[in-house]
Design a protein around this motif. Structure first.
Motif, PDB file in Angstrom:
ATOM      1  N   THR A  60       0.854  -1.201   0.000  1.00  0.00           N
ATOM      2  CA  THR A  60       0.000   0.000   0.000  1.00  0.00           C
ATOM      3  C   THR A  60       0.887   1.248   0.000  1.00  0.00           C
ATOM      4  N   ILE A  61       1.980   1.156   0.748  1.00  0.00           N
ATOM      5  CA  ILE A  61       2.888   2.308   0.853  1.00  0.00           C
ATOM      6  C   ILE A  61       3.791   2.408  -0.387  1.00  0.00           C
ATOM      7  N   GLU A  62       4.487   1.301  -0.687  1.00  0.00           N
ATOM      8  CA  GLU A  62       5.502   1.351  -1.765  1.00  0.00           C
ATOM      9  C   GLU A  62       4.854   1.334  -3.150  1.00  0.00           C
ATOM     10  N   VAL A 114      -0.019   8.737   6.679  1.00  0.00           N
ATOM     11  CA  VAL A 114      -1.471   8.880   6.441  1.00  0.00           C
ATOM     12  C   VAL A 114      -2.190   7.660   7.009  1.00  0.00           C
ATOM     13  N   LEU A 115      -1.607   6.478   6.734  1.00  0.00           N
ATOM     14  CA  LEU A 115      -2.208   5.249   7.283  1.00  0.00           C
ATOM     15  C   LEU A 115      -2.222   5.314   8.814  1.00  0.00           C
ATOM     16  N   MET A 116      -1.132   5.785   9.375  1.00  0.00           N
ATOM     17  CA  MET A 116      -1.036   5.862  10.836  1.00  0.00           C
ATOM     18  C   MET A 116      -2.080   6.819  11.399  1.00  0.00           C
ATOM     19  N   GLY A 171       7.973   0.662  18.148  1.00  0.00           N
ATOM     20  CA  GLY A 171       7.593   0.323  16.775  1.00  0.00           C
ATOM     21  C   GLY A 171       6.422   1.180  16.307  1.00  0.00           C
ATOM     22  N   ASN A 172       5.876   0.833  15.148  1.00  0.00           N
ATOM     23  CA  ASN A 172       4.771   1.636  14.613  1.00  0.00           C
ATOM     24  C   ASN A 172       3.498   1.511  15.432  1.00  0.00           C
ATOM     25  N   ASN A 173       3.376   0.397  16.170  1.00  0.00           N
ATOM     26  CA  ASN A 173       2.221   0.283  17.060  1.00  0.00           C
ATOM     27  C   ASN A 173       2.269   1.418  18.092  1.00  0.00           C
ATOM     28  N   GLY A 174       3.449   1.701  18.588  1.00  0.00           N
ATOM     29  CA  GLY A 174       3.625   2.815  19.523  1.00  0.00           C
ATOM     30  C   GLY A 174       3.313   4.150  18.858  1.00  0.00           C
ATOM     31  N   GLY A 175       3.712   4.283  17.602  1.00  0.00           N
ATOM     32  CA  GLY A 175       3.414   5.513  16.843  1.00  0.00           C
ATOM     33  C   GLY A 175       1.913   5.733  16.753  1.00  0.00           C
ATOM     34  N   GLU A 213      16.122   5.655  20.869  1.00  0.00           N
ATOM     35  CA  GLU A 213      16.888   5.513  19.619  1.00  0.00           C
ATOM     36  C   GLU A 213      16.414   4.327  18.764  1.00  0.00           C
ATOM     37  N   LYS A 214      15.592   3.440  19.354  1.00  0.00           N
ATOM     38  CA  LYS A 214      15.064   2.306  18.582  1.00  0.00           C
ATOM     39  C   LYS A 214      13.781   2.671  17.817  1.00  0.00           C
ATOM     40  N   CYS A 215      13.288   3.899  18.035  1.00  0.00           N
ATOM     41  CA  CYS A 215      11.999   4.267  17.435  1.00  0.00           C
ATOM     42  C   CYS A 215      12.025   4.164  15.910  1.00  0.00           C
ATOM     43  N   THR A 259       8.140 -10.283  18.170  1.00  0.00           N
ATOM     44  CA  THR A 259       8.918 -11.393  17.600  1.00  0.00           C
ATOM     45  C   THR A 259       9.387 -12.398  18.637  1.00  0.00           C
ATOM     46  N   ARG A 260       9.298 -12.037  19.928  1.00  0.00           N
ATOM     47  CA  ARG A 260       9.855 -12.924  20.955  1.00  0.00           C
ATOM     48  C   ARG A 260       9.118 -12.680  22.279  1.00  0.00           C
ATOM     49  N   PRO A 261       9.347 -13.534  23.288  1.00  0.00           N
ATOM     50  CA  PRO A 261       8.602 -13.372  24.538  1.00  0.00           C
ATOM     51  C   PRO A 261       8.804 -11.997  25.165  1.00  0.00           C
ATOM     52  N   SER A 304      11.176  -4.842  31.511  1.00  0.00           N
ATOM     53  CA  SER A 304      10.315  -3.673  31.742  1.00  0.00           C
ATOM     54  C   SER A 304       9.043  -3.748  30.897  1.00  0.00           C
ATOM     55  N   PHE A 305       9.103  -4.474  29.759  1.00  0.00           N
ATOM     56  CA  PHE A 305       7.893  -4.600  28.936  1.00  0.00           C
ATOM     57  C   PHE A 305       6.858  -5.475  29.650  1.00  0.00           C
ATOM     58  N   ALA A 306       7.366  -6.554  30.278  1.00  0.00           N
ATOM     59  CA  ALA A 306       6.458  -7.428  31.033  1.00  0.00           C
ATOM     60  C   ALA A 306       5.866  -6.655  32.219  1.00  0.00           C
ATOM     61  N   VAL A 319      -4.289  -1.521  20.574  1.00  0.00           N
ATOM     62  CA  VAL A 319      -4.143  -1.052  19.205  1.00  0.00           C
ATOM     63  C   VAL A 319      -3.660  -2.230  18.343  1.00  0.00           C
ATOM     64  N   ASP A 320      -4.438  -2.582  17.376  1.00  0.00           N
ATOM     65  CA  ASP A 320      -4.178  -3.650  16.397  1.00  0.00           C
ATOM     66  C   ASP A 320      -4.285  -5.054  16.997  1.00  0.00           C
ATOM     67  N   ILE A 321      -3.598  -5.314  18.113  1.00  0.00           N
ATOM     68  CA  ILE A 321      -3.647  -6.620  18.769  1.00  0.00           C
ATOM     69  C   ILE A 321      -3.153  -6.410  20.206  1.00  0.00           C
ATOM     70  N   THR A 357      -8.446  -3.238  15.246  1.00  0.00           N
ATOM     71  CA  THR A 357      -7.418  -3.735  14.338  1.00  0.00           C
ATOM     72  C   THR A 357      -7.600  -3.077  12.976  1.00  0.00           C
ATOM     73  N   PHE A 358      -6.589  -3.150  12.147  1.00  0.00           N
ATOM     74  CA  PHE A 358      -6.603  -2.346  10.917  1.00  0.00           C
ATOM     75  C   PHE A 358      -6.594  -3.212   9.657  1.00  0.00           C
ATOM     76  N   GLY A 359      -7.471  -2.909   8.740  1.00  0.00           N
ATOM     77  CA  GLY A 359      -7.489  -3.569   7.427  1.00  0.00           C
ATOM     78  C   GLY A 359      -8.115  -4.946   7.462  1.00  0.00           C
TER      79      GLY A 359
HETATM   80  N1  LIG Z   1       3.280   1.413   8.394  1.00  0.00           N
HETATM   81  C1  LIG Z   1       2.283   0.579   8.355  1.00  0.00           C
HETATM   82  O1  LIG Z   1       2.296  -0.223   7.526  1.00  0.00           O
HETATM   83  C2  LIG Z   1       1.247   0.645   9.388  1.00  0.00           C
HETATM   84  C3  LIG Z   1       1.442   0.010  10.608  1.00  0.00           C
HETATM   85  N2  LIG Z   1       0.595   0.144  11.614  1.00  0.00           N
HETATM   86  C4  LIG Z   1       0.936  -0.279  12.960  1.00  0.00           C
HETATM   87  O2  LIG Z   1       2.239  -0.766  13.014  1.00  0.00           O
HETATM   88  C5  LIG Z   1       2.308  -1.969  13.758  1.00  0.00           C
HETATM   89  C6  LIG Z   1       3.450  -2.788  13.337  1.00  0.00           C
HETATM   90  O3  LIG Z   1       4.573  -1.987  13.543  1.00  0.00           O
HETATM   91  P1  LIG Z   1       6.036  -2.587  13.621  1.00  0.00           P
HETATM   92  O4  LIG Z   1       6.266  -3.467  12.477  1.00  0.00           O
HETATM   93  O5  LIG Z   1       6.916  -1.445  13.767  1.00  0.00           O
HETATM   94  O6  LIG Z   1       6.007  -3.487  14.907  1.00  0.00           O
HETATM   95  P2  LIG Z   1       5.556  -3.255  16.435  1.00  0.00           P
HETATM   96  O7  LIG Z   1       4.546  -4.293  16.753  1.00  0.00           O
HETATM   97  O8  LIG Z   1       5.174  -1.853  16.701  1.00  0.00           O
HETATM   98  O9  LIG Z   1       6.852  -3.618  17.306  1.00  0.00           O
HETATM   99  C7  LIG Z   1       8.107  -3.694  16.774  1.00  0.00           C
HETATM  100  C8  LIG Z   1       9.141  -3.232  17.775  1.00  0.00           C
HETATM  101  O10 LIG Z   1       9.060  -4.024  18.930  1.00  0.00           O
HETATM  102  C9  LIG Z   1      10.322  -4.660  19.163  1.00  0.00           C
HETATM  103  N3  LIG Z   1      10.046  -5.958  19.751  1.00  0.00           N
HETATM  104  C10 LIG Z   1       9.391  -7.001  19.225  1.00  0.00           C
HETATM  105  N4  LIG Z   1       9.220  -7.977  20.125  1.00  0.00           N
HETATM  106  C11 LIG Z   1       9.777  -7.513  21.284  1.00  0.00           C
HETATM  107  C12 LIG Z   1       9.918  -8.043  22.590  1.00  0.00           C
HETATM  108  N5  LIG Z   1       9.392  -9.231  22.923  1.00  0.00           N
HETATM  109  N6  LIG Z   1      10.556  -7.316  23.524  1.00  0.00           N
HETATM  110  C13 LIG Z   1      11.038  -6.103  23.215  1.00  0.00           C
HETATM  111  N7  LIG Z   1      10.937  -5.555  21.996  1.00  0.00           N
HETATM  112  C14 LIG Z   1      10.309  -6.250  21.045  1.00  0.00           C
HETATM  113  C15 LIG Z   1      11.006  -4.665  17.857  1.00  0.00           C
HETATM  114  O11 LIG Z   1      12.363  -4.617  18.103  1.00  0.00           O
HETATM  115  P3  LIG Z   1      13.420  -5.626  17.432  1.00  0.00           P
HETATM  116  O12 LIG Z   1      12.711  -6.944  17.202  1.00  0.00           O
HETATM  117  O13 LIG Z   1      13.778  -4.965  16.180  1.00  0.00           O
HETATM  118  O14 LIG Z   1      14.478  -5.692  18.434  1.00  0.00           O
HETATM  119  C16 LIG Z   1      10.505  -3.373  17.239  1.00  0.00           C
HETATM  120  O15 LIG Z   1      11.232  -2.285  17.705  1.00  0.00           O
HETATM  121  C17 LIG Z   1       0.952  -2.590  13.517  1.00  0.00           C
HETATM  122  O16 LIG Z   1       0.613  -3.529  14.501  1.00  0.00           O
HETATM  123  C18 LIG Z   1       0.061  -1.372  13.510  1.00  0.00           C
HETATM  124  O17 LIG Z   1      -0.300  -1.026  14.820  1.00  0.00           O
HETATM  125  C19 LIG Z   1      -0.533   1.055  11.463  1.00  0.00           C
HETATM  126  O18 LIG Z   1      -0.063   2.305  11.837  1.00  0.00           O
HETATM  127  C20 LIG Z   1      -1.026   1.115  10.051  1.00  0.00           C
HETATM  128  C21 LIG Z   1       0.047   1.403   9.076  1.00  0.00           C
END
Ligand SMILES: NC(=O)C1=CN([C@@H]2O[C@H](COP(=O)(O)OP(=O)(O)OC[C@H]3O[C@@H](n4cnc5c(N)ncnc54)[C@H](OP(=O)(O)O)[C@@H]3O)[C@@H](O)[C@H]2O)[C@@H](O)CC1
Ligand SMILES: Nc1ncnc2c1ncn2[C@@H]1O[C@H](COP(=O)(O)OP(=O)(O)O)[C@@H](O)[C@H]1O
Ligand SMILES: [K+]
Length: 524
Positions: free
Chosen positions: A17-19, A27-29, A70-74, A99-101, A141-143, A147-149, A165-167, A190-192
């Motif tokens: 959709t983007i590329e 815009v999607l965000m 990640g973008n979910n945070g955005g 810096e990981k944003c 991608t992983r458990p 601090s996330f837990a 948001v989304d899931i 959730t989206f789409g």
């Molecule tokens: N642009 C679009 O297409 C649109 C996308 N949209 C939104 O984007 C979302 C997907 O975004 P996303 O791909 O950035 O992934 P996201 O879920 O935010 O997290 C990735 C980050 O988490 C990290 N990480 C992972 N596991 C981890 C762990 N266990 N513990 C700690 N860190 C962990 C991972 O880090 P890394 O694996 O690289 O170390 C990375 O930094 C989607 O769900 C929807 O909400 C909408 O806005 C619509 C348009």
């Protein structure tokens, strides 16, 4: 028809959709954020209207956005901005290293900064009314640890209304598994497309109510390479077999139901009733003589062919009954007696009609591999191939495939397709989310039904429905998808009246009657 997507399929669609189409990701965000904000604003309005007669309306809900990098945070940061601009008092916390944003999330942080918002780096010690869970989306991608837990536990411990948001953060997008820990949401926007993790358990339980928002990511984004799994929803109702006005009972098909054993008349009765309630013209039950009185009392509409011991006369009677039928179903309450084995053998070797194999007939196939191998061989040859439906639950599937039940559950989609191809059949893997595979690789996931259906005899009813639909001329895969869909809808109607505690298999056949008028009304 609706696609249910894996994280990789969704990412491919997002990316295209983007590329490919040039839709800017910001815009999607923004659209994703707006969909979530609108949901909360609408809820707030409803709550206030409900409270107005009772005195002054309390101030707006205190809201926390818990955002990952990640973008979910955005998405979450943008939701908070929109809510704040709509009058909600909003706090923001960013979890993870800045810096990981992602580029988009960094841009959202910058926008907040430009407006003068403060984004905390630690979870505040206070209570919130609303929490936006945007820690992880489909990029998990992983458990979830450290601090996330802690953040997940913090959210779950609060007495707040939680929008994921989304899931829900911590739920695996493809399997619905909890990756260490996960947010318990009240609502997930959730989206789409709905992600598989939102419909599979336990993810479905964590997600709460699921809303799927259109944010401009459409099927075109798959660029012709569509997701593997589809489902039906309330809008789908064009799958009923066509009913000829001038039809007679022969037109609507004759089902030979080989079911029941000594002391197991109920399975035969439930299944035969479901055949008739699904619109088939006639049903003839092949069952032991000891079931005669029960069958004739409970279901006088069914014809009977009974047997005691396996004699040449019994064989001849079975042959005649098979010749009469358009469709044969074998298995419910069938037992694994020597007679049952001989009957199954005769049906497999001497008939060519569409066949539904269920329950003990599946177990007999598992125990007599030579029969299974011969069936596979016959199905692989176009001249000896027949329309075939198999209906194992994971236990029966495991015995058939020589695997443990949990191995089947883990790999259900792949194994269902593998066995559908091997047997050139509509292969139904039953469960809370029943799958139906076709030999060509189509995979249907059923979303109707409820835990009330986990009750003895409910699978027998499904076999009856499948036979009834097949008798009316539906092909195996179409009958299988429609059958499990209707079976689940009947279960949902029954649970609505009696709760999931009170549903019995007999209720499913009763509810089938009420279901058809409802579906037909919607068709008009
Ligand atoms: N642009 C679009 O297409 C649109 C996308 N949209 C939104 O984007 C979302 C997907 O975004 P996303 O791909 O950035 O992934 P996201 O879920 O935010 O997290 C990735 C980050 O988490 C990290 N990480 C992972 N596991 C981890 C762990 N266990 N513990 C700690 N860190 C962990 C991972 O880090 P890394 O694996 O690289 O170390 C990375 O930094 C989607 O769900 C929807 O909400 C909408 O806005 C619509 C348009
Ligand atoms: N939790 C659930 N949610 C939805 N459907 C369910 C659930 N549990 C069982 N079912 C459905 O109920 C039926 C049970 O069939 P089966 O296991 O063969 O039972 P039985 O052998 O007692 O007839 C299947 O169609 C299955 O998909
Ligand atoms: K989330």
């Amino acid at each position: 028809m609706e696609y249910l997507v894996t994280s990789a399929e969704m990412k491919r669609c997002d990316g295209n959709t983007i590329e490919h189409f040039g839709m800017p990701s910001m815009v999607l965000m923004e659209r994703a954020a707006l969909a979530c904000a609108e949901e909360l604003i609408a809820r707030d309005k409803k709550l206030k209207e409900a409270m107005r007669p009772f005195g002054p309306v309390p101030p707006a809900n205190r809201t926390l956005v818990a955002a990952g990098t990640g973008n979910n945070g955005g998405d979450g940061l943008a939701i908070g901005r929109l809510l704040s601009q709509a009058g909600f008092p909003v706090d923001f916390v960013l979890l993870g290293k800045e810096e990981k944003c992602s580029a988009e999330t960094a841009a959202q942080l910058k926008i907040l900064e430009n407006y003068g918002y403060r984004v905390m780096r630690k979870l505040p010690e206070r209570e919130y009314d609303i929490i936006i869970d945007s820690i992880f989306g489909i990029g998990l991608t992983r458990p979830v640890e450290g601090s996330f837990a802690e953040a997940v536990e913090y959210i779950n411990a609060q007495d707040a209304y939680v929008l994921s948001v989304d899931i829900p953060s911590g739920i695996h997008g493809d399997t619905g598994e909890v990756m260490g820990c996960a947010v318990q949401a009240d609502v997930t926007v959730t989206f789409g497309f709905r992600k598989l993790g939102l419909v599979l358990y336990p993810g479905a339980r964590y997600a709460g109510k699921v809303l799927c928002a259109d944010i401009g990511i459409t099927q075109e984004g798959f660029l012709g390479e569509y997701p593997r799994i589809f489902t039906w929803n309330k809008e789908d109702r064009g799958f009923l077999p066509v009913r000829l006005q001038e039809g007679n009972k022969g037109t609507f098909g004759k089902v030979l139901l080989i079911a029941g054993s000594r002391g197991m008349a109920g399975a035969c009765e439930l299944s035969a009733a479901a055949v008739l309630k699904s619109g088939a013209g006639m049903v003839r039950a092949v069952t032991p003589e000891s079931n005669r009185v029960i069958m004739q009392t409970a279901l006088p509409e069914a014809m009977l062919t009974t047997y005691e011991k396996w004699t040449p006369q019994a064989e001849e009677k079975l042959r005649e009954a098979c010749a009469w039928a358009n469709v044969i179903a074998v298995g419910p309450g069938f037992g694994k007696s020597p007679e049952a084995l001989r009957i199954l053998e005769a049906v497999l070797k001497q008939t060519m009609q569409p066949l539904i194999i269920d329950a003990d007939a599946l177990n007999l196939l598992s125990e007599h591999r030579e029969l299974l191998d011969e069936l596979i061989q016959r199905q692989q040859e176009p001249e000896t191939r027949r329309e075939l439906i198999l209906t194992p639950h994971p236990g029966e599937f495991g015995r058939l495939a020589g695997k443990k039940t949990d191995e089947i559950q883990k790999e259900a989609a792949a194994l269902t397709l593998e066995w559908a191809a091997r047997l050139q059949a509509a292969f139904i893997c039953k469960g809370a989310r029943t799958l139906v595979g076709s030999p060509e690789g189509r995979l249907y996931m059923n979303l109707t039904g409820n835990s009330g259906m986990a009750t003895a005899g409910s699978g027998d009813v499904l076999t009856g429905i499948l036979a009834g639909l097949s008798a009316q001329g539906m092909h195996a895969f179409d009958a299988a998808c429609a059958g499990v869909y209707l079976h689940g809808m009947a279960g949902d109607r029954a649970a609505h009246k009696k709760s999931e505690y009170g549903v019995t298999a007999g209720d499913l056949t009763l509810e089938l009657e009420a279901l058809f008028p409802e579906l037909l009304k919607k068709l008009q």
